[in-house]
Design a protein around this motif. Structure first.
Motif, mmCIF file in Angstrom:
data_model
loop_
_atom_site.group_PDB
_atom_site.id
_atom_site.type_symbol
_atom_site.label_atom_id
_atom_site.label_comp_id
_atom_site.label_asym_id
_atom_site.label_seq_id
_atom_site.Cartn_x
_atom_site.Cartn_y
_atom_site.Cartn_z
ATOM 1 N N THR A 217 0.852 -1.193 0.000
ATOM 2 C CA THR A 217 0.000 0.000 0.000
ATOM 3 C C THR A 217 0.882 1.236 0.000
ATOM 4 O OG1 THR A 217 -0.120 -0.023 2.413
ATOM 5 C CG2 THR A 217 -1.891 -1.163 1.225
ATOM 6 N N THR B 180 -1.424 4.953 -7.168
ATOM 7 C CA THR B 180 -2.764 5.530 -7.144
ATOM 8 C C THR B 180 -3.425 5.387 -8.507
ATOM 9 O OG1 THR B 180 -1.898 7.714 -7.731
ATOM 10 C CG2 THR B 180 -2.196 7.265 -5.376
ATOM 11 N N GLY C 264 -6.182 7.778 -10.410
ATOM 12 C CA GLY C 264 -6.900 9.038 -10.288
ATOM 13 C C GLY C 264 -6.647 9.725 -8.962
ATOM 14 N N GLY C 265 -5.454 9.512 -8.412
ATOM 15 C CA GLY C 265 -5.097 10.103 -7.133
ATOM 16 C C GLY C 265 -5.557 9.312 -5.923
ATOM 17 N N ASN C 266 -6.356 8.269 -6.151
ATOM 18 C CA ASN C 266 -6.859 7.447 -5.051
ATOM 19 C C ASN C 266 -5.916 6.271 -4.797
ATOM 20 O OD1 ASN C 266 -9.390 8.896 -4.699
ATOM 21 N ND2 ASN C 266 -9.917 8.051 -6.701
ATOM 22 N N PRO C 267 -5.544 6.046 -3.534
ATOM 23 C CA PRO C 267 -4.614 4.961 -3.216
ATOM 24 C C PRO C 267 -5.183 3.587 -3.589
ATOM 25 C CG PRO C 267 -5.013 6.362 -1.293
ATOM 26 C CD PRO C 267 -5.978 6.784 -2.364
ATOM 27 N N ILE C 268 -4.292 2.713 -4.048
ATOM 28 C CA ILE C 268 -4.660 1.336 -4.374
ATOM 29 C C ILE C 268 -3.673 0.395 -3.692
ATOM 30 C CG2 ILE C 268 -5.793 1.823 -6.576
ATOM 31 C CD1 ILE C 268 -3.126 1.057 -7.959
ATOM 32 N N GLU D 58 -7.974 -3.892 -5.777
ATOM 33 C CA GLU D 58 -9.324 -3.327 -5.854
ATOM 34 C C GLU D 58 -9.951 -3.445 -7.240
ATOM 35 O OE1 GLU D 58 -6.983 -1.268 -2.648
ATOM 36 O OE2 GLU D 58 -6.589 -1.832 -4.712
ATOM 37 N N GLU E 298 1.270 6.570 -10.554
ATOM 38 C CA GLU E 298 -0.106 6.936 -10.927
ATOM 39 C C GLU E 298 -0.449 6.223 -12.223
ATOM 40 O OE1 GLU E 298 -3.745 8.095 -11.811
ATOM 41 O OE2 GLU E 298 -2.906 8.582 -9.848
#
Length: 172
Positions: free
Chosen positions: A6, A10, A12-16, A129, A154
């Motif tokens: 983790t 990311t 779209g800037g969201n963590p994955i 995810e 990204e």
């Protein structure tokens, strides 16, 4: 135990969360068996004795993945016979075939990890995810030692094409 990473990527800037190890220069590349089409499977050993650039993309139906695959297709003809450029995604074989036909992709080998996602997990690019492979580049020498690796932070960023191609050129 499956490794989860983790804070390293990311969308779209969201963590994955990426599943699998972070491979490093000098590591032996993990073997894999994935599909070339609906039925035919290929392994890393099928490209033995060649310098390999593995271009990992989330989906060929996106702008960056399209541009990445087209760029490496153009460069492939300049690198000689001892080179294999593989583009790996989890796209269905039908989608890959359609993309290659429409885009004129004839030098890059497109492979799909759609059945088991085992490539993505072995190379540390499987997005937990989304069940897609995160954008990455691996350059392997003839003996499958990793000589260059780039994991993108990204998903929508382009890889460093010049650095990857320079790594290839040093090996051929």
């Amino acid at each position: 135990m499956t490794q989860e990473r983790t804070g390293v990527a990311t969308v779209g800037g969201n963590p994955i969360t990426l599943i699998g190890p972070e491979l490093k220069v000098g590591d032996q590349a993990p073997d894999f068996t994935i599909n070339k089409d609906l039925f035919a499977e290929v392994s890393l050993s099928d490209f033995e004795g060649k310098v390999k650039l593995i271009s990992v993309v989330p989906s060929l139906d996106t702008d960056v993945c399209d541009a990445q695959t087209r760029r490496f297709n153009v460069e492939a003809s300049k690198l000689g016979e001892n080179v294999a450029i593989l583009t790996i995604s989890v796209d269905l074989p039908f989608a890959q075939s359609r993309f290659c036909t429409v885009a004129g992709i004839d030098k890059v080998v497109t492979l799909t990890d759609y059945k088991s996602r085992s490539f993505g997990e072995a190379y540390g690019v499987l997005i937990k995810e989304l069940q897609l492979d995160m954008r990455a580049i691996f350059v392997l020498d003839e003996k499958n030692t990793i000589r260059y690796v780039e994991y993108l932070r990204e998903m929508s960023d382009h890889p460093d094409y010049d650095a990857a191609l320079n790594a290839m050129k040093q090996l051929v």
